[in-house]
Design a protein around this motif. Sequence first.
Motif, PDB file in Angstrom:
ATOM      1  N   GLN A  86       0.823  -1.205   0.000  1.00  0.00           N
ATOM      2  CA  GLN A  86       0.000   0.000   0.000  1.00  0.00           C
ATOM      3  C   GLN A  86       0.863   1.264   0.000  1.00  0.00           C
ATOM      4  N   GLN A  87       1.886   1.275   0.831  1.00  0.00           N
ATOM      5  CA  GLN A  87       2.770   2.437   0.891  1.00  0.00           C
ATOM      6  C   GLN A  87       3.467   2.664  -0.452  1.00  0.00           C
ATOM      7  N   GLN A  88       3.867   1.577  -1.092  1.00  0.00           N
ATOM      8  CA  GLN A  88       4.498   1.705  -2.397  1.00  0.00           C
ATOM      9  C   GLN A  88       3.513   2.241  -3.429  1.00  0.00           C
ATOM     10  N   TYR A  89       2.245   1.861  -3.300  1.00  0.00           N
ATOM     11  CA  TYR A  89       1.213   2.357  -4.217  1.00  0.00           C
ATOM     12  C   TYR A  89       1.046   3.866  -4.052  1.00  0.00           C
ATOM     13  N   TYR A  90       1.056   4.334  -2.811  1.00  0.00           N
ATOM     14  CA  TYR A  90       0.985   5.777  -2.571  1.00  0.00           C
ATOM     15  C   TYR A  90       2.186   6.487  -3.197  1.00  0.00           C
ATOM     16  N   LEU A  91       3.370   5.903  -3.056  1.00  0.00           N
ATOM     17  CA  LEU A  91       4.569   6.502  -3.636  1.00  0.00           C
ATOM     18  C   LEU A  91       4.476   6.561  -5.158  1.00  0.00           C
ATOM     19  N   ASP A  92       4.057   5.452  -5.748  1.00  0.00           N
ATOM     20  CA  ASP A  92       3.990   5.382  -7.209  1.00  0.00           C
ATOM     21  C   ASP A  92       3.017   6.396  -7.791  1.00  0.00           C
ATOM     22  N   HIS A  93       1.976   6.731  -7.025  1.00  0.00           N
ATOM     23  CA  HIS A  93       0.963   7.668  -7.518  1.00  0.00           C
ATOM     24  C   HIS A  93       1.132   9.067  -6.921  1.00  0.00           C
ATOM     25  N   ASN A  94       2.265   9.274  -6.229  1.00  0.00           N
ATOM     26  CA  ASN A  94       2.616  10.601  -5.701  1.00  0.00           C
ATOM     27  C   ASN A  94       1.515  11.190  -4.815  1.00  0.00           C
ATOM     28  N   ILE A  95       1.015  10.368  -3.878  1.00  0.00           N
ATOM     29  CA  ILE A  95      -0.042  10.802  -2.965  1.00  0.00           C
ATOM     30  C   ILE A  95       0.445  10.622  -1.537  1.00  0.00           C
ATOM     31  N   ASN A  96       0.399  11.705  -0.762  1.00  0.00           N
ATOM     32  CA  ASN A  96       0.844  11.679   0.624  1.00  0.00           C
ATOM     33  C   ASN A  96      -0.269  11.105   1.505  1.00  0.00           C
ATOM     34  N   PRO A  97      -0.075   9.918   2.103  1.00  0.00           N
ATOM     35  CA  PRO A  97      -1.138   9.321   2.930  1.00  0.00           C
ATOM     36  C   PRO A  97      -1.276   9.990   4.297  1.00  0.00           C
ATOM     37  N   MET A  98      -0.311  10.837   4.662  1.00  0.00           N
ATOM     38  CA  MET A  98      -0.329  11.490   5.970  1.00  0.00           C
ATOM     39  C   MET A  98      -0.220  12.998   5.800  1.00  0.00           C
ATOM     40  N   GLU A  99      -1.090  13.569   4.979  1.00  0.00           N
ATOM     41  CA  GLU A  99      -1.126  15.016   4.791  1.00  0.00           C
ATOM     42  C   GLU A  99      -1.314  15.692   6.147  1.00  0.00           C
ATOM     43  N   PRO A 100      -0.405  16.588   6.568  1.00  0.00           N
ATOM     44  CA  PRO A 100      -0.515  17.180   7.907  1.00  0.00           C
ATOM     45  C   PRO A 100      -1.786  18.004   8.059  1.00  0.00           C
ATOM     46  N   GLY A 101      -2.382  17.918   9.239  1.00  0.00           N
ATOM     47  CA  GLY A 101      -3.590  18.680   9.516  1.00  0.00           C
ATOM     48  C   GLY A 101      -4.542  17.922  10.417  1.00  0.00           C
ATOM     49  N   ALA A 102      -5.494  18.645  10.989  1.00  0.00           N
ATOM     50  CA  ALA A 102      -6.463  18.047  11.901  1.00  0.00           C
ATOM     51  C   ALA A 102      -7.326  16.975  11.230  1.00  0.00           C
ATOM     52  N   PRO A 103      -7.774  17.149   9.974  1.00  0.00           N
ATOM     53  CA  PRO A 103      -8.585  16.103   9.337  1.00  0.00           C
ATOM     54  C   PRO A 103      -7.862  14.761   9.255  1.00  0.00           C
ATOM     55  N   THR A 104      -6.556  14.793   8.995  1.00  0.00           N
ATOM     56  CA  THR A 104      -5.793  13.544   8.942  1.00  0.00           C
ATOM     57  C   THR A 104      -5.737  12.894  10.321  1.00  0.00           C
ATOM     58  N   PHE A 105      -5.558  13.718  11.363  1.00  0.00           N
ATOM     59  CA  PHE A 105      -5.567  13.182  12.727  1.00  0.00           C
ATOM     60  C   PHE A 105      -6.923  12.552  13.038  1.00  0.00           C
ATOM     61  N   MET A 106      -8.014  13.235  12.657  1.00  0.00           N
ATOM     62  CA  MET A 106      -9.360  12.698  12.881  1.00  0.00           C
ATOM     63  C   MET A 106      -9.518  11.342  12.203  1.00  0.00           C
ATOM     64  N   ARG A 107      -9.046  11.242  10.974  1.00  0.00           N
ATOM     65  CA  ARG A 107      -9.175   9.996  10.210  1.00  0.00           C
ATOM     66  C   ARG A 107      -8.465   8.846  10.907  1.00  0.00           C
ATOM     67  N   ASN A 108      -7.235   9.075  11.329  1.00  0.00           N
ATOM     68  CA  ASN A 108      -6.466   8.008  11.967  1.00  0.00           C
ATOM     69  C   ASN A 108      -6.970   7.677  13.368  1.00  0.00           C
ATOM     70  N   PHE A 109      -7.360   8.704  14.111  1.00  0.00           N
ATOM     71  CA  PHE A 109      -7.836   8.477  15.470  1.00  0.00           C
ATOM     72  C   PHE A 109      -9.158   7.710  15.466  1.00  0.00           C
ATOM     73  N   ALA A 110     -10.049   8.047  14.526  1.00  0.00           N
ATOM     74  CA  ALA A 110     -11.319   7.321  14.424  1.00  0.00           C
ATOM     75  C   ALA A 110     -11.085   5.867  14.039  1.00  0.00           C
ATOM     76  N   GLN A 111     -10.140   5.642  13.130  1.00  0.00           N
ATOM     77  CA  GLN A 111      -9.855   4.282  12.693  1.00  0.00           C
ATOM     78  C   GLN A 111      -9.344   3.416  13.842  1.00  0.00           C
ATOM     79  N   HIS A 112      -8.549   4.006  14.733  1.00  0.00           N
ATOM     80  CA  HIS A 112      -7.999   3.236  15.847  1.00  0.00           C
ATOM     81  C   HIS A 112      -8.935   3.191  17.062  1.00  0.00           C
ATOM     82  N   SER A 113     -10.008   3.969  17.044  1.00  0.00           N
ATOM     83  CA  SER A 113     -10.912   4.037  18.199  1.00  0.00           C
ATOM     84  C   SER A 113     -12.186   3.229  18.022  1.00  0.00           C
TER      85      SER A 113
END
Length: 326
Positions: A86-113
Amino acid sequence: MINLIQNEMLKIVRRKKMVYVGLIIAILVALFTYAQFKELERTKEKFGNVDWRTTLQQQIIDTQNRLTSSGISDEWKNQLQLRVQQQQYYLDHNINPMEPGAPTFMRNFAQHSITLFLPLMVMIVAADLVSSEIGTGTVKLLLTRPVKRWKILMSKYLALILSVSIIILMFGILSYLISGFVFGYNGWSAPILTGFNIEAGELNTNTVQLIPQWEYLLMEFSLVWFVAVLVGTITFLISVLVKSTPVGMGIMLAALISGAILSNMVSSWESAKYLFMINLDLTGYLAGTAPPIEGMSLGFSMVVLTVWGIAALIISFLVFINQDIY
């Protein structure tokens, strides 16, 4: 019915349960925000001010090094291999999976909660909705009114749904406000990949879609709300069946913790996929993580949870309507 629901909500408010839940969420969000901030600082100290591509490439290298270790199980090794793909797929398509910001934190925190933390918050509200009144005898006052039993129980359940919705709303708002103070409030339109499928232990990217983060968050929090309602419904059933609130909370806590443990151990126990606690991680399907048991899908898990919820609700009403309260 509206008056009954208002009465139940007043009981919840007077017990200050929502205040306690809000405080717990705020404290944990602050702790996780600080932990993530320290992790970013550690990464900068280790690699310097590098871009996200360099950081992601290093993460891939670190994971590949872990794969060479003989001390990890085959199941965990498969998880790591899928993560690398998956990480390699993000690299190949030039997409940052961890774009800094509160929405990214919300996404990860909800997934782990979704599998433990949020269900525990819901349990605080749902565990004594019925059992406390049966145990103290206050439910007799309600039953002396010219109101049918099913309406009394329905008002309690609808108040529970409303409370669950408020908890999820507080979770989202507090996550955004607190984490945004550190990471900034931008990132709603950041591109996110979803639609990864795991087939026979291999990553299938044929159905991958690129969507803005706000759309991903909308889907994610809808699934979080669905799981929270399901957990609340089952806790509601236990509250009807067990007069002791501590015992009811203990039963539900044991179920949730056992689900978190079993999810990493039941790959060869196919029948376990019909247990509700194995199916709670619905956001994992959005993120593309491998399910606990091969063959499970988002649709399958939602059907299983729906069946559990409907069964719990039916049993709750049958027991409450027919039981002797003295």
